[in-house]
Design an enzyme around this catalytic site. Structure first.
Site, PDB file in Angstrom:
ATOM      1  N   HIS A 108      36.357  50.648  41.443  1.00  0.00           N
ATOM      2  CA  HIS A 108      36.398  50.238  43.307  1.00  0.00           C
ATOM      3  C   HIS A 108      34.923  50.838  44.409  1.00  0.00           C
ATOM      4  O   HIS A 108      34.820  50.039  45.071  1.00  0.00           O
ATOM      5  CB  HIS A 108      37.300  50.241  43.711  1.00  0.00           C
ATOM      6  CG  HIS A 108      37.894  49.459  42.735  1.00  0.00           C
ATOM      7  ND1 HIS A 108      37.714  48.234  42.792  1.00  0.00           N
ATOM      8  CD2 HIS A 108      39.606  49.956  42.151  1.00  0.00           C
ATOM      9  CE1 HIS A 108      39.221  47.800  41.842  1.00  0.00           C
ATOM     10  NE2 HIS A 108      40.013  48.734  41.601  1.00  0.00           N
ATOM     11  N   ASP A 147      39.841  46.737  33.204  1.00  0.00           N
ATOM     12  CA  ASP A 147      41.328  47.460  34.267  1.00  0.00           C
ATOM     13  C   ASP A 147      41.357  46.075  34.467  1.00  0.00           C
ATOM     14  O   ASP A 147      40.487  45.363  34.730  1.00  0.00           O
ATOM     15  CB  ASP A 147      40.374  48.193  35.071  1.00  0.00           C
ATOM     16  CG  ASP A 147      41.332  48.763  35.771  1.00  0.00           C
ATOM     17  OD1 ASP A 147      40.815  50.169  35.829  1.00  0.00           O
ATOM     18  OD2 ASP A 147      41.761  47.967  37.139  1.00  0.00           O
ATOM     19  N   HIS A 149      42.514  45.213  37.235  1.00  0.00           N
ATOM     20  CA  HIS A 149      41.612  44.937  38.612  1.00  0.00           C
ATOM     21  C   HIS A 149      40.025  44.793  38.420  1.00  0.00           C
ATOM     22  O   HIS A 149      39.111  45.067  37.476  1.00  0.00           O
ATOM     23  CB  HIS A 149      41.773  45.794  39.819  1.00  0.00           C
ATOM     24  CG  HIS A 149      42.970  46.753  39.975  1.00  0.00           C
ATOM     25  ND1 HIS A 149      43.918  47.254  39.613  1.00  0.00           N
ATOM     26  CD2 HIS A 149      44.384  45.950  40.628  1.00  0.00           C
ATOM     27  CE1 HIS A 149      44.835  47.436  39.817  1.00  0.00           C
ATOM     28  NE2 HIS A 149      45.335  46.571  40.365  1.00  0.00           N
ATOM     29  N   ASP A 236      45.293  48.982  33.225  1.00  0.00           N
ATOM     30  CA  ASP A 236      46.676  48.478  34.059  1.00  0.00           C
ATOM     31  C   ASP A 236      46.918  47.291  33.682  1.00  0.00           C
ATOM     32  O   ASP A 236      47.625  46.539  34.287  1.00  0.00           O
ATOM     33  CB  ASP A 236      46.365  48.810  35.380  1.00  0.00           C
ATOM     34  CG  ASP A 236      45.096  48.764  36.263  1.00  0.00           C
ATOM     35  OD1 ASP A 236      44.073  48.189  35.190  1.00  0.00           O
ATOM     36  OD2 ASP A 236      44.258  49.167  37.000  1.00  0.00           O
TER      37      ASP A 236
HETATM   38 ZN   LIG Z   1      42.496  49.231  38.137  1.00  0.00          ZN
END
Ligand SMILES: [Zn+2]
Ligand SMILES: [Zn+2]
Lengths: 443, 558
Positions: A108, A147, A149, A236
């Site tokens: 991120h 991931d 996200h 995740d």
């Molecule tokens: Zn993540």
């Protein structure tokens, strides 16, 4: 026989805060599982020692505000450095592939870093990509982010780079942090369709996950022909992850790894520290080493089959269909995408959840027929509890043409000459990836 | 006074030490029977010495290695409870394995029960194939030994003649393959080992020695002979430990050095860093199988004093051993002979070498000296590569904590302690070539026995506790259980670990006075927003070192 290298850096002495998901405990059970299995005695697997990344390795990627030292701890530099160490081992042909099972994560972290976003300060994979391209003269690299996200940091850093294909497979941004990663974020005008976002509906299982890989990512990689594939191996998507809503299992991750065959995998998120991480990490490691991972079955999964609904099925078919169609057509040319003015402009605001910072950005990319073009950014950030920063940065792409590189230094001289303390940016940056030179001036 | 005896493949060395002084020493060829070799050496050592003045006898033997290497082992089987994870068929288990249901997870929770019928069926298959020793290994049994114990009980009830050993009784360290193999080998050698221990006791009795007998362990510590019956694998690979300690005794406290022990066919290299021998990160290998025994990190070079010198297409090559060195009456020219010719050996017999060396050199248009120098320099080149490899492994040891990564460049030693006949000459040349300090101990020929005699009783405890599950476990086989108190902070956890340390010392009959902490960590177990408990990891050990160092002047610099 070249081996699969593992760098296991659980950072048992580092946490964002004692109860944060990104805490000392996160890889404890993974350690237990991997050590207990006896897998590190396997002659196909070799363990390497982590090392620190250099400040310059970070500057090659980020504008850290006000500098790298204030945005990183030793843990960050070791996490990134571990990826670099495996990169060196790979390019020196010591190893077949490698897994940096490290924390803290990084995907991120964007080009401008005012603080911690989504548990990340610096982007491990981006630092790895730029390091390998600089040091070994590799040109085309693909980053596949698995991931849950959206890998918004990696996307941001390579958004205008036609030589880095960034693919992110994630839970639909309308239902999850960071709220981005939609199909229309497909790369800047000079790197159009070199960013591929595949938002998947909550509840997607192994089946949907693998379908997205086989239908979209695999053909995209075949077309792009990267010299190297890096996997941002977040875990995740697991059916037990507390921060997301997907239903992928260790077997799904194992299968994806087996088929994707990444040269290097770098751990990202994954916060089901007990129910997912020990099993998913093991499955990935085994798949990389070409070992049987079919017996890596989570106790929670035994005897049940994770199914996705008809509705989810259809949503996955829609998104994969969209990309199949999009990637099957010839995209518009760079001149057309830049438009008449020959300048790409974007203004946006970015929120740093962990550090509660609001950032306002204005970016520009200049059209150049011979290279990806000069990139400029002006960014102002304010923390909720005061303290604001204003910076300006310019980036010369690794494969910039000599004219653009020379012009960048002219701009730089002009801007530094005119800087007006107290009434302008606090910090100026010149990132010359081509010349491997990183300048920073206080305002 | 203390006696140290090292039974090697070729020679058995013995010394009587009075503090740092060698009172008497013996070196004899090792006979067929190890126990009688020990008795012979003890008899000679005790000549003119009052047995009552001997306070301790420490033995280092190749007994277990020999039993296993020669395949004189009793057949054993293995019952495995793998649970989820690596396919157990792909793992290097040292015995025929039956895989059954039942699993424990990393927190020690039982995630699958066993099926007694499966145990029964596995037992029957073992008995049918003539196997009556069975090791039981369950993944994470150190966190919860219940399933291993239940299976052991079922087997003992059904068939009392069968000998069962649970892997958690052998070691409590992570790595179930190593624990399982440790249990298999322990079962396989236990009868022979017991016999040996009995014979040693008889010898002691016969010679009027009333003092305790200890076995030197692979990690350089000692364990009482009686205790070692329960843990026969502890004494495996004690040879390198003995020589490393012997080198340390000569080099003095705080020594940082390479230890080069050159025998007839191999050269063993070990590292001593600031007075502490370097351990192998993961554990030892027995017959190619990984086991849980902690051992020193030893790199072996397949060259020794008896390696033969030959010429292939005009190139000097070092080859296998064919027998003794020519200067000692052997048939072929060896590295030792080259050293003798160059004046770098204490051995006589130069005249026996000359004709052949000269003839061989002439045939290939070389001077005799050139040929000898070439042979020795090939040895040194191999040594350099091996040292480089060994340093790289040491420098690349994995690190799991920030402080381990940033604690800076490891400093390579520039001293070598030379043990074994040819080591001296080779060491002197190495020192000249590389500018290293060379230590040739005065009693180098019995350095291993000195190391054994001066070794200390050592104990290491790796403690693990999970206060949510209310369990603790340790590296010491069989030492695990339920927590009675919650251990709210690291300080209390340390106190508890310390009490276990004392208890273990007592049970193992080890006089332990001090302990040092190796690491200490507390993790919060957080689920949702709640702290559900803590996990502690604490390591402690007795400070390593020696009971005494050789008196000044015992080591000679060159
Ligand atoms: Zn993540
Ligand atoms: Zn240009």
């Amino acid at each position: 026989m070249r081996k699969t290298a593992l760098i296991f850096f659980p950072a048992f002495d580092w946490a964002i805060s004692p109860s944060h998901p990104e805490r000392e405990e996160r890889l404890l059970y993974t350690r237990d599982q991997i050590f207990e299995e006896g897998i590190l005695d396997n002659p196909r697997i070799v363990e390497y020692k982590p090392r620190l990344a250099e400040i310059e390795d970070v500057e090659r990627v980020h504008f850290c505000v006000p500098d790298v030292a204030s945005q990183t701890t030793n843990a960050h530099l070791i996490s990134a450095g571990s990826a670099l160490k495996l990169g060196d081992a790979l390019l020196n042909r010591e190893i077949r592939n490698g897994f940096a099972l490290v924390r803290p994560p990084g995907h991120h972290a964007m080009r401008v870093v005012h603080g911690n976003r989504g548990f990340c300060n610096i982007n491990n994979e981006a630092i790895l990509v730029e390091y390998l391209r600089f040091k070994y003269g590799i040109r085309r690299i693909a980053v596949v982010d698995t991931d849950v996200h959206h890998g918004d940091g990696t996307q941001d850093i390579f958004y205008h780079d036609p030589d880095v294909l960034v693919v992110s497979l994630h839970q639909d941004g309308r239902t999850l942090y960071p709220g981005s990663g939609f199909v229309d974020e497909a790369g800047g005008p000079g790197a159009y369709l070199k960013t591929i976002n595949i938002p998947l509906p909550p509840g997607t299982t192994d089946e949907g996950f693998l379908k997205a890989w086989r239908r979209v990512i695999k053909p995209a990689l075949e077309a792009f022909k990267p010299e190297l594939v890096i996997n941002s191996a977040g875990q995740d998507n697991h059916f037990t992850d507390p921060l997301a809503n997907m239903r992928v299992s260790a077997a799904g991750y194992g299968k994806l790894t087996e088929e994707l065959k990444p040269d290097l995998a770098v751990l990202e998120g994954g916060y089901a520290v007990e129910t997912a991480l020990p099993y998913v990490n093991l499955a990935i490691l085994l798949a990389l080493a070409g070992e049987d991972y079919s017996n890596v079955i989570e106790p929670q999964k035994r005897g049940t089959v994770l199914r996705q609904s008809e509705e989810i099925e259809q949503a996955i078919d829609r998104i994969t269909g969209y990309w199949q169609e999009k990637l099957g057509r010839e995209p518009p040319g760079k001149d057309e995408l830049f438009g008449g003015k020959g300048l790409y402009l974007r203004s946006r605001s970015i929120y740093y959840d962990t550090d509660q910072i609001y950032e306002q950005q204005r970016e520009s990319v200049e059209y150049c027929p011979d290279c990806p073009g000069l990139y400029q950014v002006e960014s102002r950030a304010k923390k909720t509890w005061g303290d604001s920063r204003w910076i300006w940065g310019m980036s010369i792409p690794l494969y910039a043409c000599p004219a653009c590189q020379a012009r960048a230094y002219e701009y730089w001289e002009k801007i530094i000459g005119k800087k007006n303390s107290g009434n302008g940016p606090d910090c100026f940056y010149l990132q010359d990836k081509k010349g491997n030179r990183y300048l920073r001036e206080k305002g | 006074m203390e006696i140290g005896i090292d039974v090697g493949g070729t020679f058995t060395d013995g010394v009587v030490m009075n503090g740092g002084q060698v009172v008497n020493w013996v070196k004899k060829e090792t006979g067929e029977d190890i126990a009688s070799s020990i008795q012979g050496v003890l008899e000679q050592l005790l000549a003119g010495i009052d047995p009552f003045s001997v306070k301790r006898v420490v033995l280092s033997t190749t007994l277990i290695t020999n039993i296993i290497a020669q395949g004189r082992v009793a057949p054993a089987g293995l019952i495995l409870l793998p649970g989820p994870g690596v396919n157990p068929r792909d793992l290097p288990f040292a015995a025929k394995a039956e895989i059954i249901k039942g699993a424990v997870d990393y927190r020690g929770r039982i995630i699958e029960k066993i099926d007694p019928a499966e145990v029964s069926a596995a037992l029957k298959r073992f008995l049918d194939s003539g196997i009556s020793r069975i090791a039981v290994a369950c993944k994470f049994s150190q966190r919860n030994p219940a399933l291993e114990e239940e299976i052991s009980r079922l087997i003992e009830e059904e068939c009392p003649a069968v000998r069962v050993l649970a892997s958690s009784r052998v070691s409590g360290l992570l790595n179930w393959v190593r624990r399982a193999n440790g249990a298999v080998f322990s079962l396989q050698v236990s009868d022979d080992y017991r016999l040996f221990a009995g014979e040693v006791a008889v010898s002691m009795e016969r010679l009027g020695l009333k003092c305790p007998v200890c076995i030197l362990k692979a990690d350089g510590g000692t364990i009482p002979l009686e205790q070692s019956l329960q843990r026969p694998l502890e004494g495996i690979f004690s040879g390198p430990a003995a020589s490393t300690l012997g080198a340390l005794a000569a080099g003095g406290e705080g020594l940082t050095s390479v230890v080069m022990d050159t025998g007839g066919t191999t050269t063993d290299l070990a590292l001593v860093l600031e007075g502490r021998p370097l351990f192998s990160e993961k554990g030892a290998f027995v017959n190619g199988y990984p086991v849980c025994t902690r051992a020193m990190a030893v790199a072996s070079l397949a060259l020794g004093g008896d390696s033969t010198i030959t010429l292939e297409n005009g190139r000097v090559v070092l080859g296998e051993r064919y027998g003794k060195a020519m200067c000692l009456g052997g048939a072929r020219l060896t590295v030792t002979d080259a050293l003798v010719y160059l004046g770098l050996s204490d051995l006589a017999g130069r005249e026996k070498i000359l004709p052949i060396l000269e003839e061989m050199s002439r045939r290939h248009g070389l001077e005799a000296g050139e040929l000898a120098e070439k042979a020795v320099s090939i040895f040194l080149e191999s040594l350099e590569r091996k040292l480089e490899e060994m340093f790289a492994v040491w420098e690349e040891e994995p690190a799991y904590r920030i402080w381990q990564v940033i604690s800076g460049q490891k400093k390579r030693p520039r001293t070598v302690v030379c043990l074994g006949g040819p080591a001296k000459g080779l060491g002197i040349l190495w020192g000249k070539k590389k500018g290293w300090q060379v230590i040739v101990p005065r009693h180098a020929q019995v350095a291993n026995a000195i190391g054994a005699a001066l070794s200390k009783t050592t104990l290491r405890l790796d403690f693990f506790a999970d206060t949510q599950q209310m369990i603790y476990s340790t590296n010491i086989g069989g030492l695990h259980g339920s927590l009675e108190h919650i251990l709210p902070n690291l300080e209390e956890a340390k106190q508890f670990a310390e009490s276990l340390f004392r208890q273990a010392a007592k049970e193992l009959d080890m006089p332990v006075s001090r302990s040092e902490t190796l690491y200490e960590e507390g993790f919060n177990i957080i689920r949702g927003w709640n702290t559900l408990g803590k996990i502690y990891q604490i390591g402690m050990q007795t400070p390593p070192g020696l009971r005494a160092f050789l008196e000044k002047g015992a080591g000679t610099g060159a």
